[in-house]
Write a protein that holds these residues in place. Sequence first.
Motif, PDB file in Angstrom:
ATOM      1  N   LYS A 162      35.441  78.595  29.850  1.00 16.41           N
ATOM      2  CA  LYS A 162      35.950  77.440  30.580  1.00 16.41           C
ATOM      3  C   LYS A 162      37.397  77.680  30.998  1.00 16.41           C
ATOM      4  O   LYS A 162      38.071  78.552  30.436  1.00 16.41           O
ATOM      5  N   PRO A 163      37.880  76.936  31.982  1.00 15.70           N
ATOM      6  CA  PRO A 163      39.275  77.091  32.392  1.00 15.70           C
ATOM      7  C   PRO A 163      40.224  76.983  31.201  1.00 15.70           C
ATOM      8  O   PRO A 163      40.116  76.064  30.389  1.00 15.70           O
ATOM      9  N   GLY A 164      41.132  77.949  31.093  1.00 13.01           N
ATOM     10  CA  GLY A 164      42.093  77.956  29.995  1.00 13.01           C
ATOM     11  C   GLY A 164      41.643  78.722  28.768  1.00 13.01           C
ATOM     12  O   GLY A 164      42.448  79.016  27.887  1.00 13.01           O
ATOM     13  N   GLU A 210      43.469  89.064  35.746  1.00 15.30           N
ATOM     14  CA  GLU A 210      43.394  87.607  35.805  1.00 15.30           C
ATOM     15  C   GLU A 210      42.371  87.083  36.819  1.00 15.30           C
ATOM     16  O   GLU A 210      42.251  85.876  37.013  1.00 15.30           O
ATOM     17  N   TYR A 220      39.850  84.492  35.481  1.00 20.78           N
ATOM     18  CA  TYR A 220      40.482  83.205  35.186  1.00 20.78           C
ATOM     19  C   TYR A 220      40.665  82.393  36.466  1.00 20.78           C
ATOM     20  O   TYR A 220      40.433  81.182  36.502  1.00 20.78           O
ATOM     21  N   GLU A 221      41.101  83.066  37.526  1.00 24.16           N
ATOM     22  CA  GLU A 221      41.348  82.364  38.785  1.00 24.16           C
ATOM     23  C   GLU A 221      40.036  81.861  39.394  1.00 24.16           C
ATOM     24  O   GLU A 221      39.960  80.732  39.891  1.00 24.16           O
ATOM     25  N   ILE A 277      37.233  81.179  37.786  1.00 22.34           N
ATOM     26  CA  ILE A 277      36.725  80.092  36.941  1.00 22.34           C
ATOM     27  C   ILE A 277      37.505  78.811  37.173  1.00 22.34           C
ATOM     28  O   ILE A 277      36.945  77.714  37.201  1.00 22.34           O
ATOM     29  N   GLN A 278      38.804  78.935  37.365  1.00 20.84           N
ATOM     30  CA  GLN A 278      39.624  77.758  37.635  1.00 20.84           C
ATOM     31  C   GLN A 278      39.195  77.086  38.934  1.00 20.84           C
ATOM     32  O   GLN A 278      39.181  75.861  39.056  1.00 20.84           O
ATOM     33  N   ARG A 279      38.779  77.896  39.914  1.00 20.33           N
ATOM     34  CA  ARG A 279      38.447  77.370  41.228  1.00 20.33           C
ATOM     35  C   ARG A 279      36.997  76.900  41.335  1.00 20.33           C
ATOM     36  O   ARG A 279      36.708  75.870  41.961  1.00 20.33           O
ATOM     37  N   GLY A 316      34.522  77.350  38.487  1.00 23.48           N
ATOM     38  CA  GLY A 316      33.908  77.050  37.207  1.00 23.48           C
ATOM     39  C   GLY A 316      33.109  78.166  36.580  1.00 23.48           C
ATOM     40  O   GLY A 316      32.664  78.046  35.431  1.00 23.48           O
TER      41      GLY A 316
END
Length: 322
Positions: free
Chosen positions: A93-95, A228, A231-232, A234-236, A238
């Motif tokens: 998940k994000p983070g 990264e 992470y980017e 997933i942040q955008r 999911g």
Amino acid sequence: MNYQPPLVVGHAKSTKIVIVGAGSVGVTTAYALLLSGLAAEIVLIDIDKNRALGEVMDLSHAAHYAQAKIRVGEYVDCAGAAAVIITAGVNQKPGQTRLDLVQTNHALFENIVPQIVENAPDTILIVATNPVDVLTYSAWKISGFPVQRVIGSGTSMDTTRFRHELGRHFGVSPRSVHAVIVGEHGDSQLPVWSLATISGMRLQDYCGQAGIDYAHDDMEECARKTREAAYEIIQRKGKTNYGVASVLVSIIEPIITNGDAIMTVSRVGTYAGVENVSLSMPCKLNRDGAHQDVPLLLNASEQEALRKSALSIKEAIMSVEK
């Protein structure tokens, strides 16, 4: 003129591939595999059988343009599979870091892996669930398989991303960039700068011949973007699914065709003096699994970075073995 489906490669005529997990990675992998012509039969296993059935119904419409059959199955259907791909697990998940998922997904593997082994004792296990290095070790330990028959997708995805970033920076196709990421599929991954080449030349030499500046900061930025990237994404959106699915198919291909392709995949071994740990190094892939025939020639600083990466993974492994 009627559409003519692609010819099935000879190895695919009786090849079965099983995918455990009908989430986004599992289903996207099934789709990519379906269109690749590598398998005659694809079996999708998931605890949510209704969802799996819905995915298979949808995928079956794509199968109109392919030669393979796809269906929902149980663990008994692993029998005779050339490879079983495990994508099941809790998603990042994000983070979260990949290592944050270790306890939950290890417990899941304690249920999944024995059922695969019972029904397919001669198969090759391919692990895509994160944290992939720790879970590759878990799958090896639980299965009792030889190390070469338990393969994690590892840094094959990171290597693809790394070549993409370097290609974009230097204005060449990623196919023309020869560079690898080794170690953890995670924050301690290691770009092997000492061996990175374009047109057979080390990056500094290529820049000299091309009349462009070689900037250390630019190279570090390429490595950061690689590290990264997930992470980017997933942040955008999911999740990540397309890239890893394509990588899983590229891992499957030399296993089915006995292709002896070299890829950076995760395998249990001893690395930089750290024993019984799973991380990625270049391996030769064929029908017998993943083989580390030729050690990678790292410089002293890279060896130390690899050791730190191995120790980070080892710590996570020990947390689930207590």
